[in-house]
Design a protein around this motif. Structure first.
Motif, PDB file in Angstrom:
ATOM      1  N   THR A  37      34.700  85.251 -48.263  1.00  0.00           N
ATOM      2  CA  THR A  37      34.961  84.122 -47.369  1.00  0.00           C
ATOM      3  C   THR A  37      35.964  83.126 -47.940  1.00  0.00           C
ATOM      4  OG1 THR A  37      33.031  82.975 -48.256  1.00  0.00           O
ATOM      5  CG2 THR A  37      32.696  84.283 -46.254  1.00  0.00           C
ATOM      6  N   ASP A  38      36.611  83.480 -49.036  1.00  0.00           N
ATOM      7  CA  ASP A  38      37.582  82.565 -49.649  1.00  0.00           C
ATOM      8  C   ASP A  38      38.682  82.161 -48.671  1.00  0.00           C
ATOM      9  OD1 ASP A  38      36.092  83.000 -51.892  1.00  0.00           O
ATOM     10  OD2 ASP A  38      37.572  84.270 -52.889  1.00  0.00           O
ATOM     11  N   SER A  39      39.140  83.105 -47.868  1.00  0.00           N
ATOM     12  CA  SER A  39      40.265  82.825 -46.975  1.00  0.00           C
ATOM     13  C   SER A  39      39.884  81.968 -45.770  1.00  0.00           C
ATOM     14  CB  SER A  39      40.895  84.131 -46.494  1.00  0.00           C
ATOM     15  OG  SER A  39      39.958  84.870 -45.748  1.00  0.00           O
ATOM     16  N   ILE A  40      38.597  81.792 -45.524  1.00  0.00           N
ATOM     17  CA  ILE A  40      38.177  80.953 -44.392  1.00  0.00           C
ATOM     18  C   ILE A  40      37.519  79.652 -44.842  1.00  0.00           C
ATOM     19  CG2 ILE A  40      37.992  82.862 -42.769  1.00  0.00           C
ATOM     20  CD1 ILE A  40      34.928  82.761 -43.196  1.00  0.00           C
ATOM     21  N   HIS A  47      30.237  79.909 -39.141  1.00  0.00           N
ATOM     22  CA  HIS A  47      31.092  78.980 -38.393  1.00  0.00           C
ATOM     23  C   HIS A  47      32.404  79.641 -37.969  1.00  0.00           C
ATOM     24  CE1 HIS A  47      28.564  75.679 -40.136  1.00  0.00           C
ATOM     25  NE2 HIS A  47      28.609  75.361 -38.857  1.00  0.00           N
ATOM     26  N   PHE A  48      32.981  80.426 -38.853  1.00  0.00           N
ATOM     27  CA  PHE A  48      34.222  81.126 -38.516  1.00  0.00           C
ATOM     28  C   PHE A  48      33.995  82.074 -37.337  1.00  0.00           C
ATOM     29  CE2 PHE A  48      37.296  84.611 -39.083  1.00  0.00           C
ATOM     30  CZ  PHE A  48      38.473  83.882 -38.999  1.00  0.00           C
ATOM     31  N   THR A  49      32.880  82.773 -37.376  1.00  0.00           N
ATOM     32  CA  THR A  49      32.540  83.684 -36.279  1.00  0.00           C
ATOM     33  C   THR A  49      32.379  82.905 -34.982  1.00  0.00           C
ATOM     34  OG1 THR A  49      31.459  85.218 -37.790  1.00  0.00           O
ATOM     35  CG2 THR A  49      30.851  85.380 -35.471  1.00  0.00           C
ATOM     36  N   ARG A  50      31.632  81.818 -35.045  1.00  0.00           N
ATOM     37  CA  ARG A  50      31.328  81.029 -33.847  1.00  0.00           C
ATOM     38  C   ARG A  50      32.570  80.380 -33.241  1.00  0.00           C
ATOM     39  NH1 ARG A  50      29.684  79.928 -29.383  1.00  0.00           N
ATOM     40  NH2 ARG A  50      28.539  78.076 -28.894  1.00  0.00           N
ATOM     41  N   TYR A  51      33.419  79.807 -34.074  1.00  0.00           N
ATOM     42  CA  TYR A  51      34.536  79.020 -33.560  1.00  0.00           C
ATOM     43  C   TYR A  51      35.862  79.766 -33.461  1.00  0.00           C
ATOM     44  CZ  TYR A  51      31.326  75.175 -33.904  1.00  0.00           C
ATOM     45  OH  TYR A  51      30.235  74.359 -33.736  1.00  0.00           O
ATOM     46  N   PHE A  52      35.962  80.937 -34.092  1.00  0.00           N
ATOM     47  CA  PHE A  52      37.215  81.690 -34.033  1.00  0.00           C
ATOM     48  C   PHE A  52      37.040  83.108 -33.501  1.00  0.00           C
ATOM     49  CE2 PHE A  52      38.134  78.318 -36.999  1.00  0.00           C
ATOM     50  CZ  PHE A  52      39.376  77.890 -36.571  1.00  0.00           C
ATOM     51  N   LEU A  53      36.145  83.867 -34.117  1.00  0.00           N
ATOM     52  CA  LEU A  53      36.042  85.277 -33.737  1.00  0.00           C
ATOM     53  C   LEU A  53      35.473  85.480 -32.336  1.00  0.00           C
ATOM     54  CD1 LEU A  53      34.885  86.927 -37.090  1.00  0.00           C
ATOM     55  CD2 LEU A  53      37.192  86.767 -36.123  1.00  0.00           C
ATOM     56  N   ILE A  54      34.410  84.770 -31.999  1.00  0.00           N
ATOM     57  CA  ILE A  54      33.817  84.934 -30.664  1.00  0.00           C
ATOM     58  C   ILE A  54      34.810  84.547 -29.570  1.00  0.00           C
ATOM     59  CG2 ILE A  54      32.009  84.119 -29.090  1.00  0.00           C
ATOM     60  CD1 ILE A  54      30.117  84.116 -31.552  1.00  0.00           C
ATOM     61  N   PRO A  55      35.487  83.394 -29.657  1.00  0.00           N
ATOM     62  CA  PRO A  55      36.489  83.089 -28.633  1.00  0.00           C
ATOM     63  C   PRO A  55      37.654  84.090 -28.624  1.00  0.00           C
ATOM     64  CG  PRO A  55      35.913  81.107 -29.840  1.00  0.00           C
ATOM     65  CD  PRO A  55      35.271  82.253 -30.553  1.00  0.00           C
ATOM     66  N   PHE A  56      38.044  84.566 -29.798  1.00  0.00           N
ATOM     67  CA  PHE A  56      39.132  85.547 -29.884  1.00  0.00           C
ATOM     68  C   PHE A  56      38.745  86.831 -29.145  1.00  0.00           C
ATOM     69  CE2 PHE A  56      41.288  89.024 -32.160  1.00  0.00           C
ATOM     70  CZ  PHE A  56      42.608  88.638 -31.997  1.00  0.00           C
ATOM     71  N   VAL A  57      37.558  87.329 -29.430  1.00  0.00           N
ATOM     72  CA  VAL A  57      37.080  88.542 -28.754  1.00  0.00           C
ATOM     73  C   VAL A  57      36.914  88.276 -27.260  1.00  0.00           C
ATOM     74  CG1 VAL A  57      35.132  90.153 -28.550  1.00  0.00           C
ATOM     75  CG2 VAL A  57      36.000  89.525 -30.808  1.00  0.00           C
ATOM     76  N   GLY A  58      36.331  87.126 -26.918  1.00  0.00           N
ATOM     77  CA  GLY A  58      36.162  86.775 -25.507  1.00  0.00           C
ATOM     78  C   GLY A  58      37.485  86.748 -24.763  1.00  0.00           C
ATOM     79  N   SER A  59      38.507  86.168 -25.378  1.00  0.00           N
ATOM     80  CA  SER A  59      39.832  86.118 -24.745  1.00  0.00           C
ATOM     81  C   SER A  59      40.406  87.509 -24.542  1.00  0.00           C
ATOM     82  CB  SER A  59      40.799  85.283 -25.589  1.00  0.00           C
ATOM     83  OG  SER A  59      40.428  83.941 -25.563  1.00  0.00           O
ATOM     84  N   HIS A  60      40.240  88.358 -25.536  1.00  0.00           N
ATOM     85  CA  HIS A  60      40.741  89.730 -25.394  1.00  0.00           C
ATOM     86  C   HIS A  60      39.982  90.497 -24.312  1.00  0.00           C
ATOM     87  CE1 HIS A  60      43.974  90.317 -28.269  1.00  0.00           C
ATOM     88  NE2 HIS A  60      43.351  89.424 -29.033  1.00  0.00           N
ATOM     89  N   LEU A  61      38.683  90.277 -24.226  1.00  0.00           N
ATOM     90  CA  LEU A  61      37.908  90.936 -23.171  1.00  0.00           C
ATOM     91  C   LEU A  61      38.347  90.452 -21.787  1.00  0.00           C
ATOM     92  CD1 LEU A  61      34.352  90.887 -24.781  1.00  0.00           C
ATOM     93  CD2 LEU A  61      35.808  92.894 -24.404  1.00  0.00           C
ATOM     94  N   ILE A  62      38.581  89.157 -21.666  1.00  0.00           N
ATOM     95  CA  ILE A  62      39.050  88.600 -20.392  1.00  0.00           C
ATOM     96  C   ILE A  62      40.426  89.173 -20.048  1.00  0.00           C
ATOM     97  CG2 ILE A  62      39.839  86.471 -19.258  1.00  0.00           C
ATOM     98  CD1 ILE A  62      37.476  85.058 -20.780  1.00  0.00           C
ATOM     99  N   ALA A  63      41.321  89.244 -21.033  1.00  0.00           N
ATOM    100  CA  ALA A  63      42.651  89.819 -20.798  1.00  0.00           C
ATOM    101  C   ALA A  63      42.526  91.260 -20.311  1.00  0.00           C
ATOM    102  CB  ALA A  63      43.495  89.752 -22.071  1.00  0.00           C
TER     103      ALA A  63
END
Length: 121
Positions: A37-40, A47-63
């Protein structure tokens, strides 16, 4: 006034059920005990999952759902989040979520058994 970060971190019309399924699937792929987790930092993996990965995946699914570009999907994700919470609330019929979570857990257990078997050889 600026919008709180969590307002934009919801996966759009997938709602709370979408959060649970996406997070469980991500945790199936990423092993929290071995993922560096050094890079995050200073964020935790959670927190990284909640605020970045989940929205990222959600956006790709919507696309993918709507056949639109990522930027448009991000806008749709943000604007449809409130309706997503109404359409797919956290406390509403968890059978489908439980099936996904169970499948993810079983998959993780199979991987661990395979790793243990490999180590014993």
């Amino acid at each position: 006034a600026p919008m709180p970060v969590y307002i934009h971190a919801r996966p759009g019309y997938y709602g709370c059920k979408g959060v649970a399924i996406i997070e469980s699937t991500i945790m199936q792929i990423i092993d929290p005990t071995t993922t560096p987790t050094d890079s995050i930092a200073p964020l935790s993996l959670s927190h990284f999952t909640r605020y970045f990965l989940i929205p990222f995946v959600g956006s790709h699914l919507i696309a993918h759902d709507l056949g639109c570009d990522f930027k448009t999907a991000c806008h749709i994700m943000i604007t449809s989040a409130t309706i997503g919470e109404s359409l797919h609330p956290a406390g509403d019929n968890y059978n489908s979520i439980e099936e996904v979570l169970k499948a993810n857990i079983e998959g993780r257990m199979r991987e661990h058994r395979k790793d243990i078997t490999e180590c014993r050889k």
